[in-house]
Design a protein around this motif. Sequence first.
Motif, PDB file in Angstrom:
ATOM      1  N   ARG A 101      19.366  75.755  46.876  1.00 48.19           N
ATOM      2  CA  ARG A 101      19.050  74.718  47.869  1.00 48.19           C
ATOM      3  C   ARG A 101      19.657  73.379  47.470  1.00 48.19           C
ATOM      4  N   PRO A 121      12.459  73.106  46.961  1.00 46.47           N
ATOM      5  CA  PRO A 121      11.771  73.843  48.031  1.00 46.47           C
ATOM      6  C   PRO A 121      10.326  73.359  48.152  1.00 46.47           C
ATOM      7  N   GLU A 154       7.541  76.906  51.403  1.00 48.27           N
ATOM      8  CA  GLU A 154       8.743  77.735  51.242  1.00 48.27           C
ATOM      9  C   GLU A 154       8.634  78.604  50.000  1.00 48.27           C
TER      10      GLU A 154
END
Length: 763
Positions: free
Chosen positions: A480, A484, A488
Motif C-alpha cells: 500500500r 492500512p 482493512e
Amino acid sequence: MLSLLRRITQEVTAAQTLPSALDIIVRRVRRAMRSEVCSIYLVDPNTEEYVLMATRGLNSGGAGKLSLKAHEGLVSLVGRRAEPVNLEDAHAHPSFHYLSGSGEERYKSFLGVPIIHHRQILGVLVVQHEDKRRFDEGEEAFLITLSAQLAGVIAHAEATGAMTTLDNTEKPTSQDFRYKGIAGSQGVAIGKGMVVYPPADLDVIPDRKTQEIESELSSFSDALKAVRKDIRRASSRLSQHLSEDEKALFDVYLKILDDNALAAEVEHRIKEGNWAQGALRQVVQFHISHFNRMEDPYLRERATDIRDLGRRILSHLQETAPSPTETFKEPVILIGEELTASMLGEVPIDKVIGLVSVMGSSNSHVAILARAMGIPTVMGALDVPYTQLDKVDMIVDGYSGQIFTNPSDHLTENYQQIVDEERQLETEFEALKDLPCETKDGKRLSLFVNTGLSADIARSLDRGAEGIGLYRTEVPFMVRDRFPTEAEQEVIYRQQLEGFAPAPVTVRTLDVGGDKALPYFPIKEENPFLGWRGIRVTLDHLEIFMAQIRAMIKASAGLHNLKIMLPMISNVSEVEEAIVLIQRAYDEVLEEGYDVKMPKVGVMIEVPAAVYQVKELAALVDFMSVGSNDLTQYLLAVDRNNPRVADLYHSFHPAVLRALQSIVTEAKDEHVTLSVCGEMAGDPMGAILFMAMGYDVLSMSSTSLPKVKAVIRHITMEQAENMLSEVLNLSRASAVKKTMEGLMRDANIERFVRPAKSSSMNQ
C-alpha cells in the motif's frame, strides 16, 4: 594517488574485452611507477598454470602463450603465498625460474603482488627493473592498492570475455561457461535468460540481439525528438531567469544530441544488431568513461551531462517498450543485478522457471519468496556478466549455486535427468499430503507454513499444512501507499484465520526496519539491522500497534484460532509492555460485543539476548518461535543480504546449533510450545536436527513441507537423535553438513533432499 587509481580503474572498467583491459593495466602501471617492465599473469583454472596475458617491457609476442607451472618461479610463489614478493635480485632467489622466450633475463629487481577476488587467486601483477634495487614501501603499497581495486574488474572482465557477441552470425567458440553464486532455492532450471531491470537506470540495461533494426532505429529517433522537445521547452520556460551564458547550456545539450554526434554512434550500434536501449547504454558509458579520465575538472563534469541526456532518452524509449506480459511468451530464467519482490510482481510468474540475482544472499526476501514458489534460484552471483545473458541458453543449479551459460548437449542432458527425477519425487510427495508427519517409531512433529499472501492459503492446505506458524503482516503494509486501516487489516487477517480454521494461525505483529521498508514510513539508519525495527518500532507507535492488535482480535471472532507473536524481542520489559497492551485491546474488542477469546501470545527468539533470557521470557508467554534467519545473522555478525560475506553465513554453524539446543534445554520445564519458523526449518537436514533437539513445531514455506514430511516419515526418532549427537560437538559448519549428508545417505533419505544425479554431479 587516489585520482590516478580512479582513472586507471575507470579505463579498465570501460574496456570492451579482457585483453584490452589487461593492456590498459600494464601500460598505465608501467608509466605511473616508471618501471621498465609491467606484466600480468592470470591463473588458468583448468591447468592452474600462470599464463603471461599482458606485458609492457617483456616480449609481447609471448602474451597468451608463455606460462609457469603452479609451483614454478617467483610468480607462482606470489600466488601460493597470497602476498607480495619484493626482491632486489630476483635471480638469486631459489624460486627464480627463467621464462624462456620472455626476454626477462636482464631484469634483476622484482615486485609481484597477488590479484585476489573472493579469496581466489586470479593472477599476479608484476613490475621489474634492470638495476638491482628493492622497490620502496610506497611503490609496493601503490601496487597492492591497485591490485585490490582491479581484482573485481578483472574477474568480471574474464567472465564477460567468455560470452557471445551481439553478432548473430557468431557462435560461441566453447561451451559450459560456469559461474558460482549462492544456492537460493533448490531445483534445476533449463531455459533462456531474460534480463530484468528497474526503469530509467542506464547501468543495468542489457545487450539484446534484435532483427528489427528499422523498428529500433525508429524508436530511437522518436525518443531523440521527444528529448529535444523537452530541452527546448525547459530552455524557454527558464529563459527569463538565466543569463545568455547559462542559456547556452541548453544549446550544448542539443548539439550533443545532434544526428552527427551521440545519435549517430547509437544508430551505428543498432545497425550492428543491438536493440536501441542497449546501444544507448554502450555509447553513453563510453563517453562517460572518456570524460571521467580527463584531467580538467570542467570537462570531467560533462560526464554528468551525458548521463542525464542518456537517462532522458532511455525514459522515452521505455515508455513505448512492450509491457512484460507481451514480452514473456516462453518460460524464461529471470536475471537481474538485484532482483526484488516487486520485480517478480510485475511479470507473469507462470512463465518464470528460474532466477539469478547478482546481489543478495540465500536469505534475501526474493530468495525466500522463490523457495515459497518452488523456483530454482541462485543469488550473489557477483561475477556473472548479466547484461549479456539476455536470450542466452542457461542452466540454473539451485542445489549447488552454479550457473552455466551456452551449455553443451551433454551437460543439458545430465541436468534434464535431474529435472525428471524432481518431477518423479513431486508425484511421490503428493501421496503424503493427508498423512501425519511422524517418524517410523511414532514420534509426531507438527508442520506449519510461513505465509504473507492470501494466495498462499490454498497452496499450503494442498500440501498438508497443519496451521500457520508465521503470518508476515508487513506484506499487506508494503503493498500500500499508506498504513492500512483497522477495518482493512481485519478483513486481511480474517482470510487467513478462516482459511485454516480450526487450525492455529500465528500472526506476527508488524516487523519493519532492517531490510524491510515501507515506502510511506522510511527508516534511514547507518546500521538498520541493529536499529529501529520490529517491536521497537510498534511500541514507539502505539497508534499502529493498537490498531493492528484490535484488528487481529476482531478477525478471530467465532474462530478462536489466533496466536499473536512479537518480533525482535531483546528485553523482558518489551514483552511485559506488549502483553499489557494486548490485554487492553482484547478488553476493548470484548466491550464492542465481539465473540472473542484472549489469544495466546508468544515471542520470537532471534537475537542472542533472547537466547540467554529464555527462562524469563517463557514465564511470560504461551509459546516461543525461533527465527533462525536473524538468529544466525546476529550470532555470526554476518549481514545475510550481503553477498560479500554470504559464505560466512552458515545455518549449521556450531554456535548456531548449540544456541538452538540451549533454547530447548532452558525452556524444558517452562510449559511453552517451541517452534522454529526460519528457513532452516524447511531444510530437511535442519528438520531432523530440530526434531532431535526437542522442538514441537516447524514452520516453513509450503514448497518445503512435502520434502520435510517425506524425510521425517522415513527415519526413526532414535536415528535422528544419533545424528544430532554426531554433529553437535563438531567445530566447523562444513563438517556438520558433510557428516549429516553422509548419515542421511546411510539412512537412504538423501534422495528426498536432492535428486541422486544432482548429488553425484556436485560431489
